[in-house]
Scaffold this motif. Structure first.
Motif, PDB file in Angstrom:
ATOM      1  N   VAL A 118     -10.427  -3.210   5.566  1.00  0.00           N
ATOM      2  CA  VAL A 118     -10.615  -2.143   4.590  1.00  0.00           C
ATOM      3  C   VAL A 118      -9.346  -1.304   4.535  1.00  0.00           C
ATOM      4  O   VAL A 118      -8.771  -0.966   5.568  1.00  0.00           O
ATOM      5  N   GLY A 119      -8.915  -0.963   3.325  1.00  0.00           N
ATOM      6  CA  GLY A 119      -7.723  -0.132   3.192  1.00  0.00           C
ATOM      7  C   GLY A 119      -7.225  -0.098   1.766  1.00  0.00           C
ATOM      8  O   GLY A 119      -7.983  -0.328   0.815  1.00  0.00           O
ATOM      9  N   ASP A 120      -5.943   0.165   1.601  1.00  0.00           N
ATOM     10  CA  ASP A 120      -5.311   0.256   0.298  1.00  0.00           C
ATOM     11  C   ASP A 120      -5.388  -1.113  -0.391  1.00  0.00           C
ATOM     12  O   ASP A 120      -4.777  -2.077   0.061  1.00  0.00           O
ATOM     13  N   PRO A 121      -6.120  -1.226  -1.489  1.00  0.00           N
ATOM     14  CA  PRO A 121      -6.309  -2.531  -2.125  1.00  0.00           C
ATOM     15  C   PRO A 121      -5.033  -3.121  -2.722  1.00  0.00           C
ATOM     16  O   PRO A 121      -5.014  -4.287  -3.092  1.00  0.00           O
ATOM     17  N   PHE A 122      -3.961  -2.342  -2.778  1.00  0.00           N
ATOM     18  CA  PHE A 122      -2.708  -2.852  -3.308  1.00  0.00           C
ATOM     19  C   PHE A 122      -1.816  -3.459  -2.218  1.00  0.00           C
ATOM     20  O   PHE A 122      -0.743  -3.971  -2.507  1.00  0.00           O
ATOM     21  N   LYS A 123      -2.276  -3.380  -0.982  1.00  0.00           N
ATOM     22  CA  LYS A 123      -1.517  -3.969   0.121  1.00  0.00           C
ATOM     23  C   LYS A 123      -2.048  -5.360   0.438  1.00  0.00           C
ATOM     24  O   LYS A 123      -3.245  -5.616   0.367  1.00  0.00           O
ATOM     25  N   LYS A 124      -1.148  -6.230   0.818  1.00  0.00           N
ATOM     26  CA  LYS A 124      -1.499  -7.602   1.151  1.00  0.00           C
ATOM     27  C   LYS A 124      -2.448  -7.629   2.358  1.00  0.00           C
ATOM     28  O   LYS A 124      -2.277  -6.871   3.308  1.00  0.00           O
ATOM     29  N   GLU A 128     -10.986  -5.018   1.031  1.00  0.00           N
ATOM     30  CA  GLU A 128     -11.894  -4.045   0.446  1.00  0.00           C
ATOM     31  C   GLU A 128     -11.241  -2.678   0.346  1.00  0.00           C
ATOM     32  O   GLU A 128     -10.678  -2.179   1.307  1.00  0.00           O
ATOM     33  N   GLY A 129     -11.332  -2.108  -0.836  1.00  0.00           N
ATOM     34  CA  GLY A 129     -10.756  -0.790  -1.065  1.00  0.00           C
ATOM     35  C   GLY A 129     -11.802   0.307  -0.963  1.00  0.00           C
ATOM     36  O   GLY A 129     -12.896   0.097  -0.456  1.00  0.00           O
ATOM     37  N   PRO A 130     -11.465   1.481  -1.476  1.00  0.00           N
ATOM     38  CA  PRO A 130     -12.374   2.625  -1.389  1.00  0.00           C
ATOM     39  C   PRO A 130     -13.432   2.597  -2.491  1.00  0.00           C
ATOM     40  O   PRO A 130     -13.349   1.809  -3.433  1.00  0.00           O
ATOM     41  N   GLN A 131     -14.397   3.493  -2.376  1.00  0.00           N
ATOM     42  CA  GLN A 131     -15.331   3.734  -3.471  1.00  0.00           C
ATOM     43  C   GLN A 131     -14.541   4.359  -4.611  1.00  0.00           C
ATOM     44  O   GLN A 131     -13.490   4.943  -4.409  1.00  0.00           O
ATOM     45  N   ILE A 132     -15.073   4.276  -5.806  1.00  0.00           N
ATOM     46  CA  ILE A 132     -14.349   4.735  -6.987  1.00  0.00           C
ATOM     47  C   ILE A 132     -14.229   6.252  -7.063  1.00  0.00           C
ATOM     48  O   ILE A 132     -13.240   6.780  -7.545  1.00  0.00           O
ATOM     49  N   ASP A 133     -15.249   6.979  -6.566  1.00  0.00           N
ATOM     50  CA  ASP A 133     -15.213   8.435  -6.652  1.00  0.00           C
ATOM     51  C   ASP A 133     -16.196   9.039  -5.642  1.00  0.00           C
ATOM     52  O   ASP A 133     -16.894   8.317  -4.924  1.00  0.00           O
ATOM     53  N   THR A 134     -16.242  10.364  -5.594  1.00  0.00           N
ATOM     54  CA  THR A 134     -17.120  11.069  -4.659  1.00  0.00           C
ATOM     55  C   THR A 134     -18.578  10.699  -4.875  1.00  0.00           C
ATOM     56  O   THR A 134     -19.330  10.502  -3.910  1.00  0.00           O
TER      57      THR A 134
END
Length: 183
Positions: A118-124, A128-134
């Motif tokens: 899990v982390g920055d979805p733009f990194k290799k 899994e990235g973050p939720q879209i918003d609060t």
């Protein structure tokens, strides 16, 4: 997952028989559900939105409907399947749209979920990235609390990841004792 070498005619469907259309519900979904020339519609999403889609379909031509509501994440694995590959695909499908709270009993699913990055979805290497918003972040945490309060077994994680952004650790529940609707 898109397989560019696959076409619907290979599955025996004539051109135009099956069309997959994605878009925002109030625009694309409402148009499809209401259109008199659409004879069959399959919808996957929330129960509340499913009710709206069903109502629009009934008001038009009473089209046939298939509704998969509430994030149950059904997955069929045939007897001759490669189980490891099936687990990879099921995990991808379950986590792809950020629905991290699952009720499963596969030990292999738990092991695979624990390995997700899990982390920055733009990194290799990030799966899994973050939720879209609060709002979505809080909704997922609410489902995790609901699962715990419903005495389902929390197999792994279920917490916020880090102190910045809307990251949540992959979460797997088993031994569900009655989870059958959205809350």
């Amino acid at each position: 997952m898109v397989y560019p070498e696959f076409s619907f005619w290979q599955a025996g469907l004539l051109p135009g028989v099956l069309n997959i259309v994605s878009g925002f519900g109030p625009i694309v979904g409402a148009a499809l559900a209401s259109h008199m020339d659409v004879d069959k519609l399959a919808f996957t999403g929330s129960t509340d939105t499913g009710k709206i889609v069903l109502e629009l379909a009934a008001r038009s031509n009473l089209k046939l409907m298939t509704l998969e509501l509430g994030g149950k994440s059904a997955f069929i694995v045939c007897h001759d399947a490669d189980v490891d590959h099936a687990v990879e695909q099921a995990t991808f499908a379950l986590f792809f749209n950020k629905i991290r709270t699952m009720f499963l009993c596969w030990r292999s699913q738990r092991k695979r979920a624990l390995r997700r990055v899990v982390g920055d979805p733009f990194k290799k290497g990030i799966e899994e990235g973050p939720q879209i918003d609060t709002e979505q972040f809080e909704k997922v945490l609410k489902y995790i609390r609901f699962g715990t309060e419903s005495n389902a077994t929390l197999e792994c994680e279920g917490q916020r990841l880090g102190s910045k952004g809307f990251f949540i650790e992959p979460t797997v529940f088993s031994n569900d004792k009655g989870y059958n609707k959205e809350s």
